[in-house]
Design an enzyme around this catalytic site. Structure first.
Site, PDB file in Angstrom:
ATOM      1  CG  HIS A 161      -4.084   5.572   3.409  1.00 62.27           C
ATOM      2  ND1 HIS A 161      -3.408   4.582   2.739  1.00 62.27           N
ATOM      3  CD2 HIS A 161      -5.373   5.156   3.478  1.00 62.27           C
ATOM      4  CE1 HIS A 161      -4.243   3.610   2.429  1.00 62.27           C
ATOM      5  NE2 HIS A 161      -5.441   3.932   2.870  1.00 62.27           N
ATOM      6  CG  ASP A 213      -2.355  -5.414   6.220  1.00 63.77           C
ATOM      7  OD1 ASP A 213      -3.547  -5.427   6.584  1.00 63.77           O
ATOM      8  OD2 ASP A 213      -1.997  -4.995   5.109  1.00 63.77           O
ATOM      9  NE  ARG A 225     -10.050  -7.378   6.764  1.00 66.36           N
ATOM     10  CZ  ARG A 225      -9.607  -6.168   6.410  1.00 66.36           C
ATOM     11  NH1 ARG A 225      -8.311  -5.906   6.409  1.00 66.36           N
ATOM     12  NH2 ARG A 225     -10.450  -5.228   6.082  1.00 66.36           N
ATOM     13  CB  SER A 253      -5.859  -3.336   7.140  1.00 67.17           C
ATOM     14  OG  SER A 253      -5.260  -3.460   5.885  1.00 67.17           O
ATOM     15  CE  LYS A 261      -1.809  -1.817   4.636  1.00 64.22           C
ATOM     16  NZ  LYS A 261      -2.673  -2.420   3.660  1.00 64.22           N
TER      17      LYS A 261
HETATM   18  N1  URA Z   1      -6.936  -0.892   2.245  1.00 60.89           N
HETATM   19  C1  URA Z   1      -6.141  -1.573   3.077  1.00 60.89           C
HETATM   20  O1  URA Z   1      -4.938  -1.431   3.049  1.00 60.89           O
HETATM   21  N2  URA Z   1      -6.713  -2.438   3.947  1.00 60.89           N
HETATM   22  C2  URA Z   1      -8.051  -2.637   4.034  1.00 60.89           C
HETATM   23  O2  URA Z   1      -8.494  -3.416   4.846  1.00 60.89           O
HETATM   24  C3  URA Z   1      -8.864  -1.911   3.142  1.00 60.89           C
HETATM   25  C4  URA Z   1      -8.286  -1.029   2.260  1.00 60.89           C
END
Ligand code: URA
Length: 411
Positions: A81, A160, A167, A182, A186
């Protein structure tokens, strides 16, 4: 339990239990906890933070809000990621490469938002490529090829999706605990054994300093540990774009060059640095798979399986040819001191390569290529970039922005 009480406790800096956090997230997804209450909770977390145990509980609750991959026994499950950068096409190369090393890589990616590009938009510049596949089809492709690249389905981490939307409009995005939960919810929903994080810092990154990037990396590693996943992180500067191309199709073209054993050195190095952490084989073996066409064949197979045509990969420059392609020349001779990633990302966004709202369409053809690299020596009149634009006016604006982004020193 009572939402207002939990919010007030977090506001006072108290730790919440795993059950309390789970209750809040479940209630939010069902609609029993109102958006305004969850927004207040996010603000309380923004100011008071969360411990590693609380962050893991939030991650787990968000992950369980939807479908989670269930993989049959088989090769090790890995992923990468990146916290996002300019010209970051690493996933397009790393995913097929790591699959060639015998790993399974079920990569769920995002779209570009703001100045940073998104893997899904880049993939969609390949005609016919389907990123919107369901979990069942993804599982089949993964079993056959060892790699699948897809977007989040409606049923993938809905908590999320809902929380991120709040947010975004309540000033609570830049919280380490909330970003960690967040991202990790995932990634954990992919049911991985091993994850490497590419945490960027600098002018073109979310985290502007190395210290903040380290803090975010530590948070994500701690959550991975709580959840039994092997997580490592690399901190990578994002002061100049990765590689020499920025823009959707332009980046795919550069990724293909790298998959063919060519392409910019900095791009190849980041790919190998990250792949080495998860692939379980040496850098030399990974390099050989880029040089001998193995990784490229895997990429072609994935493109074919997900609706694209490998033949089109040879003609992307013609398929997505911008009406205006302008060469920008060096105004003087000297060494390149800076190619500001943040300014180039902004200019690329304004050319149409990115989006300011989630529902905006992106223009696959526009952006920059042949960008000079920091430290390079140029002579007056050398091409230091090409701008791909929809109109002369758009190219003019991009050229002004690009000239502000680049600085030279005279030796
Ligand atoms: N990327 C994400 O998936 N979530 C966040 O909160 C910030 C960057």
């Amino acid at each position: 339990m009572h939402a207002a009480t939990l919010i007030a406790r977090k506001r006072e800096g108290q730790a919440l239990s795993t059950e309390e956090i789970g209750w809040l997230v479940d209630g939010f997804v069902r609609g029993d906890v109102a958006d305004y209450q969850m927004s207040a909770f996010a603000m309380a977390v923004f100011f008071k933070g969360m411990s590693a145990v609380e962050t893991a509980a939030l991650t787990m609750a968000m992950m369980r809000s939807g479908d989670v991959f269930e993989h049959p026994p088989g090769p090790v499950l890995v992923d990468k990621h990146s916290t996002g950068g300019i010209g970051d096409k690493v996933s397009l190369i790393l995913a097929p490469l790591v699959a060639c090393a015998g790993c399974r890589i079920p990569m769920v990616s995002g779209r570009g938002l703001g100045i940073t590009g998104g893997t899904l938009d880049k993939l969609e510049s390949i005609p016919g490529f389907r990123v919107g596949i369901g979990m069942d089809e993804a599982a089949e492709i993964l079993a056959d090829l060892g790699v699948v690249m897809m977007g989040q389905t409606e049923r993938f981490c809905p908590a999320d999706k809902k929380l991120y939307a709040l947010r975004d409009v309540t000033g609570t995005v830049p919280s380490i605990a909330l970003i960690t939960a967040s991202i990790m919810s995932k990634k954990m929903a992919e049911s991985l054994d091993r994850l490497v994080l590419d945490v960027k810092y600098g002018s073109g990154a979310f985290m502007k300093t190395r210290e903040l990037a380290q803090e975010l990396a530590d948070g994500m590693i701690a959550v991975g540990k709580e959840m039994g996943v092997e997580v490592s992180a690399l901190l990578n500067p994002m002061n100049e774009p990765t590689g020499r191309a920025v823009g959707n199709a332009l980046e795919v073209i550069e990724a293909i060059e790298c998959l063919d054993g060519k392409g910019p050195e900095d791009l190849r190095n980041v790919v190998l640095d990250l792949s080495e952490r998860i692939a379980g084989i040496s850098r030399t073996e990974l390099s050989a798979m880029l040089d001998d066409g193995t990784a490229r064949r895997k990429f072609d197979a994935m493109v074919a399986r997900q609706g694209g045509s490998p033949g089109d990969l040879l003609h992307l420059a013609e398929i997505h040819k911008a009406p205006v392609i302008r060469e920008v020349k060096a105004p003087l001779s000297g060494r390149v001191l800076a190619v500001d990633a943040g300014l180039i990302g902004q200019a690329s966004l304004e050319l149409g390569a990115g989006r300011t709202k989630a529902e905006d369409a992106v223009d696959f053809a526009v952006g920059f290529d042949r960008l000079v690299k920091c430290g390079g020596q140029v002579s007056q009149g050398d091409v230091i970039a090409r701008i791909h634009a929809r109109s002369d006016q758009a190219a003019n604006r991009a050229e002004v922005a690009f000239r502000r982004a680049v600085s030279f020193g005279i030796d």
